[in-house]
Design a protein around this motif. Structure first.
Motif, PDB file in Angstrom:
ATOM      1  N   ALA A  24       0.831  -1.203   0.000  1.00  0.00           N
ATOM      2  CA  ALA A  24       0.000   0.000   0.000  1.00  0.00           C
ATOM      3  C   ALA A  24       0.865   1.251   0.000  1.00  0.00           C
ATOM      4  O   ALA A  24       2.028   1.223   0.402  1.00  0.00           O
ATOM      5  CB  ALA A  24      -0.897  -0.009   1.240  1.00  0.00           C
ATOM      6  N   SER A  25       0.257   2.348  -0.478  1.00  0.00           N
ATOM      7  CA  SER A  25       0.923   3.651  -0.442  1.00  0.00           C
ATOM      8  C   SER A  25      -0.124   4.748  -0.343  1.00  0.00           C
ATOM      9  O   SER A  25      -1.247   4.599  -0.840  1.00  0.00           O
ATOM     10  CB  SER A  25       1.793   3.854  -1.686  1.00  0.00           C
ATOM     11  N   VAL A  26       0.250   5.846   0.306  1.00  0.00           N
ATOM     12  CA  VAL A  26      -0.616   7.019   0.389  1.00  0.00           C
ATOM     13  C   VAL A  26      -0.365   7.831  -0.872  1.00  0.00           C
ATOM     14  O   VAL A  26       0.761   8.244  -1.139  1.00  0.00           O
ATOM     15  CB  VAL A  26      -0.309   7.856   1.651  1.00  0.00           C
ATOM     16  N   THR A  27      -1.405   8.038  -1.665  1.00  0.00           N
ATOM     17  CA  THR A  27      -1.227   8.742  -2.933  1.00  0.00           C
ATOM     18  C   THR A  27      -1.515  10.234  -2.834  1.00  0.00           C
ATOM     19  O   THR A  27      -0.966  11.012  -3.607  1.00  0.00           O
ATOM     20  CB  THR A  27      -2.126   8.138  -4.033  1.00  0.00           C
ATOM     21  N   ASP A  28      -2.381  10.651  -1.888  1.00  0.00           N
ATOM     22  CA  ASP A  28      -2.754  12.057  -1.820  1.00  0.00           C
ATOM     23  C   ASP A  28      -3.413  12.364  -0.481  1.00  0.00           C
ATOM     24  O   ASP A  28      -4.081  11.501   0.100  1.00  0.00           O
ATOM     25  CB  ASP A  28      -3.731  12.371  -2.964  1.00  0.00           C
ATOM     26  N   VAL A  29      -3.229  13.583   0.005  1.00  0.00           N
ATOM     27  CA  VAL A  29      -3.933  14.081   1.187  1.00  0.00           C
ATOM     28  C   VAL A  29      -4.424  15.476   0.828  1.00  0.00           C
ATOM     29  O   VAL A  29      -3.624  16.355   0.513  1.00  0.00           O
ATOM     30  CB  VAL A  29      -3.020  14.140   2.433  1.00  0.00           C
ATOM     31  N   ASP A  30      -5.746  15.684   0.838  1.00  0.00           N
ATOM     32  CA  ASP A  30      -6.339  16.956   0.431  1.00  0.00           C
ATOM     33  C   ASP A  30      -7.462  17.376   1.364  1.00  0.00           C
ATOM     34  O   ASP A  30      -8.067  16.550   2.049  1.00  0.00           O
ATOM     35  CB  ASP A  30      -6.915  16.859  -0.985  1.00  0.00           C
ATOM     36  N   PHE A  31      -7.771  18.682   1.323  1.00  0.00           N
ATOM     37  CA  PHE A  31      -8.910  19.246   2.049  1.00  0.00           C
ATOM     38  C   PHE A  31     -10.194  18.650   1.485  1.00  0.00           C
ATOM     39  O   PHE A  31     -10.356  18.516   0.273  1.00  0.00           O
ATOM     40  CB  PHE A  31      -8.908  20.773   1.872  1.00  0.00           C
ATOM     41  N   LYS A  32     -11.111  18.272   2.399  1.00  0.00           N
ATOM     42  CA  LYS A  32     -12.382  17.710   1.961  1.00  0.00           C
ATOM     43  C   LYS A  32     -13.550  18.616   2.311  1.00  0.00           C
ATOM     44  O   LYS A  32     -14.346  18.976   1.473  1.00  0.00           O
ATOM     45  CB  LYS A  32     -12.603  16.320   2.562  1.00  0.00           C
ATOM     46  N   ARG A  33     -13.632  18.991   3.601  1.00  0.00           N
ATOM     47  CA  ARG A  33     -14.819  19.702   4.054  1.00  0.00           C
ATOM     48  C   ARG A  33     -14.507  20.492   5.328  1.00  0.00           C
ATOM     49  O   ARG A  33     -13.647  20.119   6.104  1.00  0.00           O
ATOM     50  CB  ARG A  33     -15.900  18.658   4.301  1.00  0.00           C
ATOM     51  N   VAL A  39     -12.105  20.556  10.659  1.00  0.00           N
ATOM     52  CA  VAL A  39     -11.723  20.548   9.245  1.00  0.00           C
ATOM     53  C   VAL A  39     -11.467  19.083   8.898  1.00  0.00           C
ATOM     54  O   VAL A  39     -10.812  18.368   9.650  1.00  0.00           O
ATOM     55  CB  VAL A  39     -10.439  21.380   9.004  1.00  0.00           C
ATOM     56  N   GLU A  40     -12.007  18.636   7.775  1.00  0.00           N
ATOM     57  CA  GLU A  40     -11.840  17.237   7.385  1.00  0.00           C
ATOM     58  C   GLU A  40     -10.943  17.153   6.155  1.00  0.00           C
ATOM     59  O   GLU A  40     -11.140  17.865   5.169  1.00  0.00           O
ATOM     60  CB  GLU A  40     -13.196  16.606   7.091  1.00  0.00           C
ATOM     61  N   TYR A  41      -9.938  16.288   6.259  1.00  0.00           N
ATOM     62  CA  TYR A  41      -9.036  16.020   5.142  1.00  0.00           C
ATOM     63  C   TYR A  41      -9.265  14.592   4.679  1.00  0.00           C
ATOM     64  O   TYR A  41      -9.748  13.756   5.437  1.00  0.00           O
ATOM     65  CB  TYR A  41      -7.583  16.221   5.572  1.00  0.00           C
ATOM     66  N   LEU A  42      -8.918  14.328   3.444  1.00  0.00           N
ATOM     67  CA  LEU A  42      -9.117  13.005   2.882  1.00  0.00           C
ATOM     68  C   LEU A  42      -7.787  12.459   2.400  1.00  0.00           C
ATOM     69  O   LEU A  42      -7.108  13.081   1.578  1.00  0.00           O
ATOM     70  CB  LEU A  42     -10.097  13.079   1.709  1.00  0.00           C
ATOM     71  N   ALA A  43      -7.388  11.300   2.946  1.00  0.00           N
ATOM     72  CA  ALA A  43      -6.168  10.618   2.517  1.00  0.00           C
ATOM     73  C   ALA A  43      -6.571   9.477   1.590  1.00  0.00           C
ATOM     74  O   ALA A  43      -7.417   8.653   1.952  1.00  0.00           O
ATOM     75  CB  ALA A  43      -5.399  10.086   3.718  1.00  0.00           C
ATOM     76  N   VAL A  96      -9.815  17.086  11.925  1.00  0.00           N
ATOM     77  CA  VAL A  96      -8.957  17.881  12.806  1.00  0.00           C
ATOM     78  C   VAL A  96      -9.839  18.945  13.468  1.00  0.00           C
ATOM     79  O   VAL A  96     -10.355  19.831  12.782  1.00  0.00           O
ATOM     80  CB  VAL A  96      -7.816  18.560  12.016  1.00  0.00           C
ATOM     81  N   PRO A  97     -10.006  18.867  14.799  1.00  0.00           N
ATOM     82  CA  PRO A  97     -10.834  19.855  15.496  1.00  0.00           C
ATOM     83  C   PRO A  97     -10.237  21.262  15.377  1.00  0.00           C
ATOM     84  O   PRO A  97      -9.023  21.432  15.343  1.00  0.00           O
ATOM     85  CB  PRO A  97     -10.818  19.383  16.957  1.00  0.00           C
ATOM     86  N   HIS A  98     -11.117  22.281  15.331  1.00  0.00           N
ATOM     87  CA  HIS A  98     -10.653  23.671  15.249  1.00  0.00           C
ATOM     88  C   HIS A  98      -9.772  24.038  16.438  1.00  0.00           C
ATOM     89  O   HIS A  98      -8.831  24.819  16.295  1.00  0.00           O
ATOM     90  CB  HIS A  98     -11.837  24.636  15.176  1.00  0.00           C
ATOM     91  N   MET A 150     -14.923  27.795   1.780  1.00  0.00           N
ATOM     92  CA  MET A 150     -16.077  27.718   2.683  1.00  0.00           C
ATOM     93  C   MET A 150     -17.394  27.977   1.960  1.00  0.00           C
ATOM     94  O   MET A 150     -18.421  27.428   2.324  1.00  0.00           O
ATOM     95  CB  MET A 150     -15.913  28.737   3.808  1.00  0.00           C
ATOM     96  N   PHE A 151     -17.355  28.811   0.946  1.00  0.00           N
ATOM     97  CA  PHE A 151     -18.599  29.204   0.283  1.00  0.00           C
ATOM     98  C   PHE A 151     -18.733  28.640  -1.135  1.00  0.00           C
ATOM     99  O   PHE A 151     -19.567  29.058  -1.891  1.00  0.00           O
ATOM    100  CB  PHE A 151     -18.711  30.722   0.250  1.00  0.00           C
ATOM    101  N   ALA A 152     -17.886  27.663  -1.471  1.00  0.00           N
ATOM    102  CA  ALA A 152     -17.948  27.094  -2.827  1.00  0.00           C
ATOM    103  C   ALA A 152     -18.934  25.967  -2.895  1.00  0.00           C
ATOM    104  O   ALA A 152     -19.353  25.377  -1.990  1.00  0.00           O
ATOM    105  CB  ALA A 152     -16.579  26.589  -3.228  1.00  0.00           C
TER     106      ALA A 152
END
Length: 152
Positions: A24-33, A39-43, A96-98, A150-152
Protein backbone atom coordinates in the motif's frame (compact mmCIF):
# COMPACT_ATOMS: atom_id res chain seq x y z
CA UNK A 1 12.85 -34.01 19.53
CA UNK A 2 13.34 -30.31 20.40
CA UNK A 3 15.77 -30.03 17.49
CA UNK A 4 13.13 -31.38 15.09
CA UNK A 5 10.54 -28.89 16.38
CA UNK A 6 13.00 -25.99 15.95
CA UNK A 7 13.73 -27.08 12.37
CA UNK A 8 10.01 -27.27 11.62
CA UNK A 9 9.46 -23.77 13.08
CA UNK A 10 12.32 -22.35 11.01
CA UNK A 11 11.02 -24.04 7.85
CA UNK A 12 7.52 -22.63 8.34
CA UNK A 13 8.88 -19.15 9.19
CA UNK A 14 10.96 -19.14 5.99
CA UNK A 15 7.99 -20.21 3.85
CA UNK A 16 5.65 -17.62 5.42
CA UNK A 17 8.25 -14.88 4.89
CA UNK A 18 8.28 -15.65 1.15
CA UNK A 19 4.48 -15.41 0.76
CA UNK A 20 3.54 -12.30 -1.26
CA UNK A 21 1.68 -9.73 0.79
CA UNK A 22 -0.50 -6.78 -0.21
CA UNK A 23 1.36 -3.49 -0.62
CA UNK A 24 0.00 0.00 0.00
CA UNK A 25 0.92 3.65 -0.44
CA UNK A 26 -0.62 7.02 0.39
CA UNK A 27 -1.23 8.74 -2.93
CA UNK A 28 -2.75 12.06 -1.82
CA UNK A 29 -3.93 14.08 1.19
CA UNK A 30 -6.34 16.96 0.43
CA UNK A 31 -8.91 19.25 2.05
CA UNK A 32 -12.38 17.71 1.96
CA UNK A 33 -14.82 19.70 4.05
CA UNK A 34 -15.17 22.37 6.71
CA UNK A 35 -17.74 21.96 9.47
CA UNK A 36 -18.61 24.03 12.53
CA UNK A 37 -16.33 21.98 14.79
CA UNK A 38 -13.57 20.58 12.54
CA UNK A 39 -11.72 20.55 9.24
CA UNK A 40 -11.84 17.24 7.38
CA UNK A 41 -9.04 16.02 5.14
CA UNK A 42 -9.12 13.01 2.88
CA UNK A 43 -6.17 10.62 2.52
CA UNK A 44 -6.24 8.36 -0.54
CA UNK A 45 -4.53 5.00 -0.02
CA UNK A 46 -3.82 2.66 -2.93
CA UNK A 47 -3.56 -1.04 -1.98
CA UNK A 48 -2.52 -3.80 -4.38
CA UNK A 49 -3.73 -7.34 -3.69
CA UNK A 50 -1.55 -10.11 -5.20
CA UNK A 51 -4.10 -12.84 -4.38
CA UNK A 52 -6.83 -14.20 -6.63
CA UNK A 53 -9.44 -13.74 -3.91
CA UNK A 54 -10.75 -10.67 -2.12
CA UNK A 55 -9.17 -9.91 1.26
CA UNK A 56 -11.24 -8.40 4.08
CA UNK A 57 -9.91 -5.22 5.68
CA UNK A 58 -10.37 -5.41 9.45
CA UNK A 59 -9.60 -1.79 10.31
CA UNK A 60 -7.79 1.34 9.21
CA UNK A 61 -6.20 3.38 11.97
CA UNK A 62 -4.55 6.78 11.58
CA UNK A 63 -2.48 9.29 13.54
CA UNK A 64 -1.93 12.81 12.25
CA UNK A 65 1.01 14.72 13.70
CA UNK A 66 2.20 18.29 13.27
CA UNK A 67 5.24 19.83 14.87
CA UNK A 68 5.86 16.54 16.70
CA UNK A 69 2.43 16.60 18.37
CA UNK A 70 -0.53 14.34 17.73
CA UNK A 71 -3.38 16.48 16.40
CA UNK A 72 -5.83 13.76 15.34
CA UNK A 73 -6.27 10.01 15.75
CA UNK A 74 -9.01 7.66 14.72
CA UNK A 75 -10.08 4.41 13.14
CA UNK A 76 -12.23 3.35 10.23
CA UNK A 77 -13.89 0.10 11.33
CA UNK A 78 -14.79 -2.52 8.70
CA UNK A 79 -13.91 -0.48 5.58
CA UNK A 80 -14.70 -3.31 3.16
CA UNK A 81 -12.31 -5.59 1.28
CA UNK A 82 -9.49 -5.51 -1.27
CA UNK A 83 -10.38 -6.53 -4.82
CA UNK A 84 -8.87 -9.81 -6.03
CA UNK A 85 -5.68 -9.46 -8.13
CA UNK A 86 -6.16 -5.70 -8.44
CA UNK A 87 -5.55 -2.34 -6.79
CA UNK A 88 -8.13 -0.83 -4.46
CA UNK A 89 -8.33 2.88 -3.64
CA UNK A 90 -9.34 3.53 -0.03
CA UNK A 91 -10.41 6.88 1.37
CA UNK A 92 -9.45 7.72 4.95
CA UNK A 93 -11.27 10.76 6.35
CA UNK A 94 -9.16 12.60 8.94
CA UNK A 95 -10.98 15.11 11.17
CA UNK A 96 -8.96 17.88 12.81
CA UNK A 97 -10.83 19.85 15.50
CA UNK A 98 -10.65 23.67 15.25
CA UNK A 99 -9.28 23.82 18.81
CA UNK A 100 -6.19 21.92 17.65
CA UNK A 101 -5.69 24.27 14.70
CA UNK A 102 -5.62 27.23 17.08
CA UNK A 103 -2.72 25.61 18.97
CA UNK A 104 -0.75 25.46 15.69
CA UNK A 105 -0.92 29.21 15.03
CA UNK A 106 2.85 29.67 14.60
CA UNK A 107 3.07 27.09 11.81
CA UNK A 108 -0.15 28.24 10.17
CA UNK A 109 0.79 31.93 10.29
CA UNK A 110 3.91 31.46 8.16
CA UNK A 111 2.26 30.05 5.03
CA UNK A 112 -1.40 29.17 5.75
CA UNK A 113 -0.70 25.45 5.80
CA UNK A 114 0.09 22.68 8.26
CA UNK A 115 3.27 20.64 7.97
CA UNK A 116 2.14 17.14 8.83
CA UNK A 117 3.09 13.51 9.21
CA UNK A 118 0.30 11.00 8.64
CA UNK A 119 0.72 7.44 9.91
CA UNK A 120 -1.81 4.86 8.74
CA UNK A 121 -2.13 1.24 9.83
CA UNK A 122 -4.07 -0.94 7.40
CA UNK A 123 -5.06 -4.17 9.18
CA UNK A 124 -6.09 -7.00 6.88
CA UNK A 125 -6.96 -10.63 7.52
CA UNK A 126 -4.69 -12.89 5.46
CA UNK A 127 -5.47 -16.61 5.16
CA UNK A 128 -3.00 -18.81 7.08
CA UNK A 129 -1.05 -15.79 8.41
CA UNK A 130 -3.95 -14.10 10.24
CA UNK A 131 -4.28 -10.38 10.96
CA UNK A 132 -1.51 -8.39 9.32
CA UNK A 133 -0.96 -4.62 9.58
CA UNK A 134 0.61 -2.68 6.73
CA UNK A 135 2.24 0.44 8.22
CA UNK A 136 2.22 3.58 6.05
CA UNK A 137 3.69 7.00 6.68
CA UNK A 138 3.75 10.19 4.64
CA UNK A 139 4.81 13.78 5.24
CA UNK A 140 3.75 16.96 3.51
CA UNK A 141 1.80 20.18 3.78
CA UNK A 142 -1.97 20.55 4.04
CA UNK A 143 -3.43 23.86 2.95
CA UNK A 144 -6.04 25.31 5.26
CA UNK A 145 -9.41 26.22 3.76
CA UNK A 146 -9.84 29.77 2.50
CA UNK A 147 -13.06 31.81 2.33
CA UNK A 148 -13.61 30.60 -1.23
CA UNK A 149 -13.46 26.97 0.03
CA UNK A 150 -16.08 27.72 2.68
CA UNK A 151 -18.60 29.20 0.28
CA UNK A 152 -17.95 27.09 -2.83
Amino acid sequence: MADLIDKAKNFIADKVADIPKPEASVTDVDFKRLSCDSVEYLANVSVSNPYSCAIPICEISYTLKSDGRVIATGTVPDPGSLKASDSTMLEVAVKVPHTVLISLVRDIGRDWDIDYELQIGLTIDLPVIGSFTIPLSTKGEMKLPTFSDMFA
